[in-house]
Structures are given as structure tokens and as C-alpha cells.
Design an enzyme around this catalytic site. Sequence first.
Site, PDB file in Angstrom:
ATOM      1  N   ASP A   1       0.804  -1.223   0.000  1.00  0.00           N
ATOM      2  CA  ASP A   1       0.000   0.000   0.000  1.00  0.00           C
ATOM      3  C   ASP A   1       0.841   1.279   0.000  1.00  0.00           C
ATOM      4  O   ASP A   1       0.314   2.358   0.238  1.00  0.00           O
ATOM      5  CB  ASP A   1      -0.956   0.003   1.208  1.00  0.00           C
ATOM      6  CG  ASP A   1      -0.237  -0.255   2.527  1.00  0.00           C
ATOM      7  OD1 ASP A   1       0.939   0.116   2.629  1.00  0.00           O
ATOM      8  OD2 ASP A   1      -0.860  -0.844   3.439  1.00  0.00           O
TER       9      ASP A   1
ATOM     10  N   ARG B   1       0.680   7.103  -0.335  1.00  0.00           N
ATOM     11  CA  ARG B   1      -0.011   6.157   0.562  1.00  0.00           C
ATOM     12  C   ARG B   1      -1.386   5.920  -0.033  1.00  0.00           C
ATOM     13  O   ARG B   1      -2.188   6.841  -0.173  1.00  0.00           O
ATOM     14  CB  ARG B   1      -0.136   6.739   1.971  1.00  0.00           C
ATOM     15  CG  ARG B   1      -0.920   5.857   2.959  1.00  0.00           C
ATOM     16  CD  ARG B   1      -0.205   4.538   3.160  1.00  0.00           C
ATOM     17  NE  ARG B   1      -0.820   3.732   4.208  1.00  0.00           N
ATOM     18  CZ  ARG B   1      -1.824   2.885   4.045  1.00  0.00           C
ATOM     19  NH1 ARG B   1      -2.361   2.746   2.841  1.00  0.00           N
ATOM     20  NH2 ARG B   1      -2.294   2.183   5.048  1.00  0.00           N
TER      21      ARG B   1
ATOM     22  N   ASP C   1      -5.418  -1.471   3.345  1.00  0.00           N
ATOM     23  CA  ASP C   1      -4.331  -1.863   4.234  1.00  0.00           C
ATOM     24  C   ASP C   1      -3.884  -3.265   3.819  1.00  0.00           C
ATOM     25  O   ASP C   1      -4.721  -4.165   3.642  1.00  0.00           O
ATOM     26  CB  ASP C   1      -4.830  -1.871   5.687  1.00  0.00           C
ATOM     27  CG  ASP C   1      -3.733  -2.239   6.671  1.00  0.00           C
ATOM     28  OD1 ASP C   1      -2.563  -2.024   6.358  1.00  0.00           O
ATOM     29  OD2 ASP C   1      -4.073  -2.760   7.769  1.00  0.00           O
ATOM     30  N   THR C   2      -2.573  -3.446   3.638  1.00  0.00           N
ATOM     31  CA  THR C   2      -2.040  -4.758   3.247  1.00  0.00           C
ATOM     32  C   THR C   2      -1.133  -5.293   4.353  1.00  0.00           C
ATOM     33  O   THR C   2      -0.620  -4.517   5.172  1.00  0.00           O
ATOM     34  CB  THR C   2      -1.243  -4.659   1.936  1.00  0.00           C
ATOM     35  OG1 THR C   2      -0.146  -3.755   2.127  1.00  0.00           O
ATOM     36  CG2 THR C   2      -2.128  -4.164   0.804  1.00  0.00           C
TER      37      THR C   2
ATOM     38  N   GLU D   1       2.083  -6.581   6.509  1.00  0.00           N
ATOM     39  CA  GLU D   1       3.436  -6.034   6.587  1.00  0.00           C
ATOM     40  C   GLU D   1       4.456  -6.966   5.927  1.00  0.00           C
ATOM     41  O   GLU D   1       4.342  -8.188   5.995  1.00  0.00           O
ATOM     42  CB  GLU D   1       3.834  -5.824   8.052  1.00  0.00           C
ATOM     43  CG  GLU D   1       3.006  -4.778   8.795  1.00  0.00           C
ATOM     44  CD  GLU D   1       3.297  -3.369   8.335  1.00  0.00           C
ATOM     45  OE1 GLU D   1       4.288  -3.174   7.594  1.00  0.00           O
ATOM     46  OE2 GLU D   1       2.531  -2.455   8.695  1.00  0.00           O
TER      47      GLU D   1
ATOM     48  N   ARG E   1       3.174  12.330   2.994  1.00  0.00           N
ATOM     49  CA  ARG E   1       2.836  11.303   2.004  1.00  0.00           C
ATOM     50  C   ARG E   1       1.579  11.744   1.268  1.00  0.00           C
ATOM     51  O   ARG E   1       0.613  12.215   1.885  1.00  0.00           O
ATOM     52  CB  ARG E   1       2.602   9.949   2.665  1.00  0.00           C
ATOM     53  CG  ARG E   1       3.831   9.367   3.300  1.00  0.00           C
ATOM     54  CD  ARG E   1       3.533   8.017   3.920  1.00  0.00           C
ATOM     55  NE  ARG E   1       2.466   8.082   4.918  1.00  0.00           N
ATOM     56  CZ  ARG E   1       2.039   7.046   5.636  1.00  0.00           C
ATOM     57  NH1 ARG E   1       2.578   5.853   5.448  1.00  0.00           N
ATOM     58  NH2 ARG E   1       1.083   7.198   6.523  1.00  0.00           N
TER      59      ARG E   1
END
Length: 400
Positions: free
Chosen positions: A205, A220, A225-226, A228, A272
Site C-alpha cells: 500500500d 499512501r 491496508d495490506t 506487513e 505522504r
Amino acid sequence: MGTFAVLLIILGMVATIAMFIFIALGLESKFRKQNPRRHFRRAGIAFVTGLALFFMSVAVPSEVEEPVDQTASADEDAEEVTEEEKAAAEAEKEKEDSIEAEKEASIEAAEKEKEESIEAEREKEESIEEASIEAEKEKEESIEAEKEASIEAKEESIEKAEAEKEKSIEEAEAKAKAEEEPVEEPVASKEGLIPVSLYRVVDGDTVNVIDDSGQELKLRLLLIDTPETVHPNKPVEPYGKEASERLTELLNAADQLYIEYDSGDKTDHYDRHLVYLYADDVSVHEVLLKEGLARVGYIYEQQRYLSEFRAAEQYAKDRGLGIWSIPGYVNEGGEGFNSEEPEPTNEPATSEPAISEPQQTTEYFQNCTELKKVYPDGVASDHAAYQSKMDRDKDNWACE
């Protein structure tokens, strides 16, 4: 011997003959398995009568024997005595006949009562037998009905099981078909899109790009959300590597990349750029969500495509794709994923960048102010100058 005595003897003989006749009849009845009691009773009566007549015939001569020369008055007295005895004998006979008649009537009544009792008993037995037959018939009908009900229930159970099996097969086929179907990649409008070129993929992401002016922008991706892959304090989480590789594949295969801003802030406090990213006309957000490589997360004021992203996430969730194939992995009550141990890997944690950066020797900076004097855009977690205390948002990029 007088005439009366002779008469008594004759009557006694007749009674004796009658006795033998009745005895013979009784024996015959007994032989024929009939009731002989009546004949034996009459034989007994004849015996008693004959015996009485015999004694009377013996007693009469001594009472009436008189000298030949007795007077006429004596003859008359004897005749009167004889008449009285005769009357008494007849009275006795009538009495005996009456008693005999009463006995016969009583015996016939008793026999009739016995026959009626036997008949009633027979009818009772027949009634009990009929009731038993009826009960047996009802029992057989009940057993037959239970058997039929059991067969019907069994057939219904088999049909239900078959229906459930067919339904399960259909659902499995539908799921397999859905998994085999190519993911329909959403198409974006060119209006409001800003063309950029790929610099590097940090993780699933986070991406660095170059705009038309040649400036490097750290992106961003909004609303996703992916897992880690490059966090210094966390293991490589399941499907994190796949998300990074898929994003890299999408971006490298595209002829042109585009970014799109939403209403609200254009950047976060780490500078970002908060954007939606497109590979040609395809929203990479929706591709990652639909393939189960990302989840909807970090929802703030920018929510332009939230409903579309929710639908793409639900598609993967319903089919158990990617991160949704691991029970309890997605922390649906908050952000992030539940992973404690890293997956074994022999490859670097970060995705292969489109443009590689030279490796640095170990460098130490007291704070971000000092680091930015050398690296104005900050450093990634694989950089020699990276320190986790400088990565406040824990996105694997310090001092951005």
C-alpha cells in the site's frame, strides 16, 4: 297264599323286569356317550318298588291267614284290612310318583341350567377369541402403519440428504467457477487523473512515483491496508509478499500510471500523498481488495470510493480468498492483521524496486532533522540510516 299276595308278587316281578330294562338302557346310553343318569334313576325306583312289593307279599299271608272255619265277619274284616292296605299302597305309590316327578323336574332344571351355563361360557370364550383376533388385527395394522411411516421418513431423509448434497455440490461448483473467473478490473475515468511514472514499490500500500516535473512523490494508497513485509519490529505477515508482488506486477505492466486525489487533505503529517492509484484504467485498490490481498482500512475524510471498495472486499471475503482464507487473521475489530511468527523466506523482505538504490554503509543520525539534511525524502526500512524510532507511523519509511 291269598290273591292279594299273588298280585303283589306279580307286581314285584314286573318292577324287577323294569329295573333290568332301565339298567340296560342306561348302559346303552353310557356306551353312546349320552347321559345315563335318567335310566339308572328309574332302575333304582323300580328296584325299590319291587323290594317293597316283595316284603308286602311276604307279610300279607301271616296277617290274613285264618282258620277255615272262621266266621263271615272275620272274612269281612280281612277284606276291609286288605282294602285299606291297598289304598295305603296306592297313596304311597302316588307319593313316590310325585317325589319322582319332582326329582325329574329338578334334574331337568339343573341340566337346563347347566346347559345354559355351558352355552354362556362358550359364548364368552367366543367373545374373548373375537376380541383377541380383533386386537391382533389392530396390532398388525399398527405395525404396518409404523413400518410405512418409517419407510416414508427414511425416503424423506434420503431425499433431503440428496438435496443437501446437490446444493453443496452446486455451491462448490459456483465457488470454483467464481475463483476461476478472471477478476474484472475496474475502469477509471481519465478526468481528474494525474499521470505519473513508477519509481519503486515499498509494500502493498506504499509506492514512490515521479510526477511530470521530475519530483519524487511518496504515495499512501487511500482506504486500503495490506499485510506487513518490511516492518523492522514485525515478521513478514501472510500474503504481505503476495500483495507487494501483485502491486508491482500491475504497475510494471501498465503503459501509464495515474493518481487521483480525494476531497480533504492531500497529504498526511508525514508528507505522504494520499491518493487513489491507477494502472492504465484499472484501480489497483480494487484489484488488491477483490483478490484478497488487502482489506479496507484507515477510513478518514477521504471516502469517495468506500462503497466500491467495500463491495470488492466482500467479494473476496465471501469466497475465502487470500487474507480471508485464514480464520481470525484479519483483525476486523480494528486495523492490521493477527500474525506473530514470520513466514520462512530466503528472499529480501522488500519488493524488487523498479529503480534500485545504491546500498549504504551504516549511518547514524540523532533525529529526522539531521537525517533530512542528507536524505530530504527520508529513508526506507532497508536503508542503512533507517531507525524505527524515526518511523512514527510504522509504515517502514523513516522521516518522510
